[in-house]
Design a protein around this motif. Sequence first.
Motif, PDB file in Angstrom:
ATOM      1  N   MET A   1      20.782  41.657  35.637  1.00 27.60           N
ATOM      2  CA  MET A   1      21.699  41.896  34.540  1.00 27.60           C
ATOM      3  C   MET A   1      22.990  42.440  35.135  1.00 27.60           C
ATOM      4  N   ILE A   2      23.548  43.482  34.618  1.00 30.23           N
ATOM      5  CA  ILE A   2      24.811  44.035  35.073  1.00 30.23           C
ATOM      6  C   ILE A   2      24.517  45.024  36.193  1.00 30.23           C
ATOM      7  N   ALA A   3      25.069  44.776  37.356  1.00 30.31           N
ATOM      8  CA  ALA A   3      24.794  45.658  38.487  1.00 30.31           C
ATOM      9  C   ALA A   3      26.097  46.178  39.074  1.00 30.31           C
ATOM     10  N   ALA A   4      26.129  47.447  39.308  1.00 31.74           N
ATOM     11  CA  ALA A   4      27.256  48.071  39.988  1.00 31.74           C
ATOM     12  C   ALA A   4      26.675  48.865  41.136  1.00 31.74           C
ATOM     13  N   GLY A   5      27.511  49.494  41.890  1.00 28.30           N
ATOM     14  CA  GLY A   5      27.011  50.333  42.964  1.00 28.30           C
ATOM     15  C   GLY A   5      27.484  49.835  44.307  1.00 28.30           C
ATOM     16  N   ARG A   6      26.560  49.774  45.261  1.00 23.90           N
ATOM     17  CA  ARG A   6      26.897  49.437  46.638  1.00 23.90           C
ATOM     18  C   ARG A   6      26.398  48.048  47.007  1.00 23.90           C
ATOM     19  N   GLY A   7      27.187  47.350  47.786  1.00 26.26           N
ATOM     20  CA  GLY A   7      26.801  46.045  48.288  1.00 26.26           C
ATOM     21  C   GLY A   7      26.257  46.172  49.697  1.00 26.26           C
ATOM     22  N   GLU A   8      26.291  45.070  50.419  1.00 22.97           N
ATOM     23  CA  GLU A   8      25.810  45.069  51.799  1.00 22.97           C
ATOM     24  C   GLU A   8      26.673  45.991  52.643  1.00 22.97           C
ATOM     25  N   GLY A   9      26.043  46.713  53.538  1.00 20.36           N
ATOM     26  CA  GLY A   9      26.772  47.604  54.421  1.00 20.36           C
ATOM     27  C   GLY A   9      27.255  48.873  53.736  1.00 20.36           C
ATOM     28  N   GLY A  10      26.847  49.112  52.491  1.00 20.10           N
ATOM     29  CA  GLY A  10      27.230  50.322  51.784  1.00 20.10           C
ATOM     30  C   GLY A  10      28.616  50.284  51.160  1.00 20.10           C
ATOM     31  N   ALA A  11      29.297  49.152  51.263  1.00 16.98           N
ATOM     32  CA  ALA A  11      30.638  49.045  50.664  1.00 16.98           C
ATOM     33  C   ALA A  11      30.513  49.008  49.148  1.00 16.98           C
ATOM     34  N   PRO A  12      31.407  49.698  48.433  1.00 17.74           N
ATOM     35  CA  PRO A  12      31.331  49.649  46.978  1.00 17.74           C
ATOM     36  C   PRO A  12      31.620  48.241  46.469  1.00 17.74           C
ATOM     37  N   ARG A  13      30.844  47.837  45.466  1.00 20.93           N
ATOM     38  CA  ARG A  13      31.080  46.544  44.832  1.00 20.93           C
ATOM     39  C   ARG A  13      32.106  46.727  43.725  1.00 20.93           C
ATOM     40  N   PRO A  14      32.927  45.722  43.478  1.00 22.84           N
ATOM     41  CA  PRO A  14      33.871  45.822  42.360  1.00 22.84           C
ATOM     42  C   PRO A  14      33.116  45.885  41.039  1.00 22.84           C
ATOM     43  N   PHE A  15      33.722  46.515  40.051  1.00 25.93           N
ATOM     44  CA  PHE A  15      33.085  46.611  38.751  1.00 25.93           C
ATOM     45  C   PHE A  15      32.909  45.204  38.187  1.00 25.93           C
ATOM     46  N   PRO A  16      31.726  44.888  37.640  1.00 22.11           N
ATOM     47  CA  PRO A  16      31.439  43.521  37.171  1.00 22.11           C
ATOM     48  C   PRO A  16      32.016  43.242  35.776  1.00 22.11           C
ATOM     49  N   TRP A  17      33.338  43.224  35.680  1.00 19.37           N
ATOM     50  CA  TRP A  17      33.979  43.046  34.372  1.00 19.37           C
ATOM     51  C   TRP A  17      33.534  41.765  33.677  1.00 19.37           C
ATOM     52  N   ARG A  18      33.452  40.671  34.407  1.00 14.67           N
ATOM     53  CA  ARG A  18      33.089  39.390  33.790  1.00 14.67           C
ATOM     54  C   ARG A  18      31.721  39.480  33.113  1.00 14.67           C
ATOM     55  N   GLU A  19      30.737  40.052  33.812  1.00 15.99           N
ATOM     56  CA  GLU A  19      29.387  40.171  33.266  1.00 15.99           C
ATOM     57  C   GLU A  19      29.349  41.137  32.086  1.00 15.99           C
ATOM     58  N   VAL A  20      30.075  42.238  32.200  1.00 16.02           N
ATOM     59  CA  VAL A  20      30.099  43.232  31.122  1.00 16.02           C
ATOM     60  C   VAL A  20      30.734  42.639  29.868  1.00 16.02           C
ATOM     61  N   MET A  21      31.855  41.946  30.033  1.00 15.69           N
ATOM     62  CA  MET A  21      32.505  41.333  28.870  1.00 15.69           C
ATOM     63  C   MET A  21      31.639  40.228  28.283  1.00 15.69           C
ATOM     64  N   ALA A  22      30.982  39.426  29.132  1.00 14.50           N
ATOM     65  CA  ALA A  22      30.098  38.376  28.627  1.00 14.50           C
ATOM     66  C   ALA A  22      28.962  38.979  27.808  1.00 14.50           C
ATOM     67  N   PHE A  23      28.406  40.087  28.279  1.00 14.99           N
ATOM     68  CA  PHE A  23      27.324  40.734  27.548  1.00 14.99           C
ATOM     69  C   PHE A  23      27.821  41.317  26.227  1.00 14.99           C
ATOM     70  N   GLY A  24      28.902  42.077  26.274  1.00 13.58           N
ATOM     71  CA  GLY A  24      29.410  42.732  25.065  1.00 13.58           C
ATOM     72  C   GLY A  24      29.931  41.758  24.028  1.00 13.58           C
ATOM     73  N   LEU A  25      30.717  40.788  24.487  1.00 18.07           N
ATOM     74  CA  LEU A  25      31.334  39.854  23.539  1.00 18.07           C
ATOM     75  C   LEU A  25      30.394  38.705  23.176  1.00 18.07           C
ATOM     76  N   GLY A  26      29.624  38.221  24.157  1.00 12.78           N
ATOM     77  CA  GLY A  26      28.774  37.060  23.921  1.00 12.78           C
ATOM     78  C   GLY A  26      27.387  37.399  23.405  1.00 12.78           C
ATOM     79  N   VAL A  27      26.702  38.313  24.088  1.00  7.01           N
ATOM     80  CA  VAL A  27      25.321  38.636  23.711  1.00  7.01           C
ATOM     81  C   VAL A  27      25.288  39.579  22.510  1.00  7.01           C
ATOM     82  N   LEU A  28      26.039  40.676  22.607  1.00  4.03           N
ATOM     83  CA  LEU A  28      26.049  41.636  21.496  1.00  4.03           C
ATOM     84  C   LEU A  28      26.925  41.183  20.330  1.00  4.03           C
ATOM     85  N   ARG A  29      27.785  40.195  20.586  1.00  6.38           N
ATOM     86  CA  ARG A  29      28.701  39.641  19.572  1.00  6.38           C
ATOM     87  C   ARG A  29      29.644  40.689  18.987  1.00  6.38           C
TER      88      ARG A  29
END
Length: 75
Positions: A1-29
């Motif tokens: 689902m929506i994952a944030a946090g650390r990627g490979e090597g401990g580098a921070p991952r960018p915030f998953p805006w696309r997934e969050v907006m898809a969930f809020g606007l598309g799934v939750l309507r």
Amino acid sequence: MIAAGRGEGGAPRPFPWREVMAFGLGVLRLGPDAFWRLTPRELAAAVEGFAGPAAAPAPPGRAELAALMRAFPDG
């Protein structure tokens, strides 16, 4: 689902805006106004309510929050 946090090597991952907006606007309507007025805690509760408690990511710890504040300072 929506994952944030650390990627490979401990580098921070960018915030998953696309997934969050898809969930809020598309799934939750949610309309755009309602979506953008959600707090992160409210969005996490919506994710948990939809997918169960295992899907909701843990909040960042003190060290991760400090790193985010250094990377994205206010002002």
